[in-house]
Design an enzyme around this catalytic site. Structure first.
Site, PDB file in Angstrom:
ATOM      1  N   HIS A  78     -12.432  20.008-167.024  1.00 35.78           N
ATOM      2  CA  HIS A  78     -11.952  19.082-165.998  1.00 35.78           C
ATOM      3  C   HIS A  78     -13.091  18.857-164.996  1.00 35.78           C
ATOM      4  O   HIS A  78     -13.481  17.742-164.725  1.00 35.78           O
ATOM      5  CB  HIS A  78     -10.702  19.644-165.314  1.00 35.78           C
ATOM      6  CG  HIS A  78     -10.084  18.728-164.304  1.00 35.78           C
ATOM      7  ND1 HIS A  78      -8.830  18.899-163.806  1.00 35.78           N
ATOM      8  CD2 HIS A  78     -10.570  17.633-163.670  1.00 35.78           C
ATOM      9  CE1 HIS A  78      -8.553  17.945-162.933  1.00 35.78           C
ATOM     10  NE2 HIS A  78      -9.597  17.179-162.822  1.00 35.78           N
ATOM     11  N   GLU A 136     -15.864  12.902-161.329  1.00 38.67           N
ATOM     12  CA  GLU A 136     -16.134  14.333-161.096  1.00 38.67           C
ATOM     13  C   GLU A 136     -17.491  14.530-160.414  1.00 38.67           C
ATOM     14  O   GLU A 136     -17.642  15.365-159.528  1.00 38.67           O
ATOM     15  CB  GLU A 136     -16.068  15.112-162.418  1.00 38.67           C
ATOM     16  CG  GLU A 136     -14.652  15.219-162.974  1.00 38.67           C
ATOM     17  CD  GLU A 136     -13.685  15.961-162.046  1.00 38.67           C
ATOM     18  OE1 GLU A 136     -14.030  17.037-161.567  1.00 38.67           O
ATOM     19  OE2 GLU A 136     -12.579  15.427-161.791  1.00 38.67           O
ATOM     20  N   HIS A 140     -17.105  15.936-156.732  1.00 34.60           N
ATOM     21  CA  HIS A 140     -17.444  17.365-156.675  1.00 34.60           C
ATOM     22  C   HIS A 140     -18.938  17.655-156.825  1.00 34.60           C
ATOM     23  O   HIS A 140     -19.477  18.497-156.119  1.00 34.60           O
ATOM     24  CB  HIS A 140     -16.692  18.131-157.765  1.00 34.60           C
ATOM     25  CG  HIS A 140     -15.212  17.930-157.714  1.00 34.60           C
ATOM     26  ND1 HIS A 140     -14.412  18.503-156.759  1.00 34.60           N
ATOM     27  CD2 HIS A 140     -14.372  17.188-158.494  1.00 34.60           C
ATOM     28  CE1 HIS A 140     -13.153  18.150-156.953  1.00 34.60           C
ATOM     29  NE2 HIS A 140     -13.100  17.344-158.002  1.00 34.60           N
TER      30      HIS A 140
HETATM   31  O1  U2P Z   1      -5.024  20.116-158.267  1.00 40.20           O
HETATM   32  C1  U2P Z   1      -4.943  18.743-158.167  1.00 40.20           C
HETATM   33  C2  U2P Z   1      -6.315  18.118-157.966  1.00 40.20           C
HETATM   34  O2  U2P Z   1      -6.926  18.593-156.761  1.00 40.20           O
HETATM   35  C3  U2P Z   1      -8.328  18.702-156.944  1.00 40.20           C
HETATM   36  N1  U2P Z   1      -8.768  20.098-156.737  1.00 40.20           N
HETATM   37  C4  U2P Z   1      -7.912  21.137-156.923  1.00 40.20           C
HETATM   38  C5  U2P Z   1      -8.310  22.430-156.690  1.00 40.20           C
HETATM   39  C6  U2P Z   1      -9.638  22.681-156.272  1.00 40.20           C
HETATM   40  O3  U2P Z   1     -10.051  23.821-156.082  1.00 40.20           O
HETATM   41  N2  U2P Z   1     -10.469  21.620-156.101  1.00 40.20           N
HETATM   42  C7  U2P Z   1     -10.066  20.331-156.319  1.00 40.20           C
HETATM   43  O4  U2P Z   1     -10.836  19.400-156.174  1.00 40.20           O
HETATM   44  C8  U2P Z   1      -8.645  18.219-158.352  1.00 40.20           C
HETATM   45  O5  U2P Z   1      -8.959  16.834-158.221  1.00 40.20           O
HETATM   46  P1  U2P Z   1      -9.786  15.954-159.251  1.00 40.20           P
HETATM   47  O6  U2P Z   1     -11.129  16.560-159.473  1.00 40.20           O
HETATM   48  O7  U2P Z   1      -9.001  15.910-160.520  1.00 40.20           O
HETATM   49  O8  U2P Z   1      -9.845  14.616-158.589  1.00 40.20           O
HETATM   50  C9  U2P Z   1      -7.306  18.473-159.049  1.00 40.20           C
HETATM   51  O9  U2P Z   1      -7.088  17.718-160.176  1.00 40.20           O
END
Ligand code: U2P
Length: 272
Positions: A78, A136, A140
């Site tokens: 993910h 992503e 992130h």
């Molecule tokens: O859990 C739902 C969404 O929140 C984001 N998430 C969750 C936990 C964490 O430690 N960090 C984080 O970013 C994720 O978002 P996404 O990357 O999918 O946009 C996760 O899917």
């Protein structure tokens, strides 16, 4: 003639200098933007279980990993997420746009182990829509700046971790397989991963099925316990865990795209 060639070479030099100035300015701006964020505390390496995601697939398109003729029988990536110890996380730390060319050498591996499990595009930091990888990276990857400074390093680090901590293999070796009949004790799954990795993972469930498994790592990529570990390990079902005491690792039958459509279609087709 000689003056013309002096003129063109000075012009090229000038162009080169202004381009490198622009790029170094962009790099400096990005690093400055990233530095504005409070520095994160650890990484969560999030893996998803396609069996849980792909069972609810009704919409197929060429990029959707759930629609491949052979089902995905391994955890897929993910994301690699910088997180804070207080349970929050930084997001969208700089405007460093995802450039697929920068990861071209990784594409076959990314396609196999980091596919999107849905159709359509994902929301990006600037409000536009783009690929799962772009999402992503933007949300992130750009926040990992204190440890990972560029896109190639972000994606290759995630792949390296994926193979180092091969959760699918760890679970198979411990007797946990994709099944629509079996239920497994959450505590046993957590214990198997903890034993192999050296730290307690976090599990996320949907309707009693494992949807996601996260491994937590220090900023120098040493395994550390995820924050909610005691909840899962307790093999208790409680308000902070989305998993019940017994969970399943379901399998799925892929919806397959008709041959002629898969090549041409990128918008997707609907199955009822
Ligand atoms: O859990 C739902 C969404 O929140 C984001 N998430 C969750 C936990 C964490 O430690 N960090 C984080 O970013 C994720 O978002 P996404 O990357 O999918 O946009 C996760 O899917």
């Amino acid at each position: 003639m000689a003056s013309l060639s002096i003129f063109t070479s000075s012009l090229s030099l000038l162009l080169l200098l202004s381009l490198s100035f622009l790029f170094s300015k962009e790099a400096a701006a990005n690093s400055l933007e990233a530095q504005k964020q409070r520095e994160f505390d650890y990484f969560a390496f999030a893996l998803q279980w396609p069996g849980t995601f792909c069972r609810k697939t009704h919409h197929c398109c060429s990029q959707n990993g759930c629609c491949r003729p052979e089902p995905l029988t391994w955890f897929t990536i993910h994301g690699l997420w910088p997180d804070y110890d207080d349970g929050t996380w930084p997001a969208c730390c700089s405007h460093t746009e995802f450039d697929i060319k920068k990861v071209s050498s990784l594409l076959p591996t990314l396609e196999k182990y980091w596919p999107t499990l849905s159709c359509g595009s994902t929301s990006q930091c600037d409000g536009s829509r783009g690929s799962f990888w772009a999402h992503e990276w933007g949300k992130h990857g750009t926040c990992s700046y204190a440890v990972i400074q560029d896109e190639y390093s972000y994606f290759s680090k995630a792949l390296e971790l994926y193979f180092k901590y091969n959760v699918t293999e760890i679970l198979n070796d411990a007797g946990f397989f994709a099944s629509n009949a079996e239920k497994y004790r959450l505590g046993d799954i957590v214990a198997a991963v903890k034993h192999a990795v050296g730290a307690t993972p976090e599990l996320v469930c949907k309707h009693g099925s494992v949807q996601e498994l996260r491994i937590c790592l220090t900023k120098d990529f040493k395994p550390r316990d995820c924050l909610i570990h005691s909840v899962a390990e307790d093999n208790a079902s409680n308000s902070r865990s989305s998993c019940p005491r017994s969970v399943s690792l379901p399998s799925y039958e892929p919806l397959v795209l008709p041959q002629d459509v898969s090549a041409a279609d990128s918008a997707g087709i609907w199955f009822s």
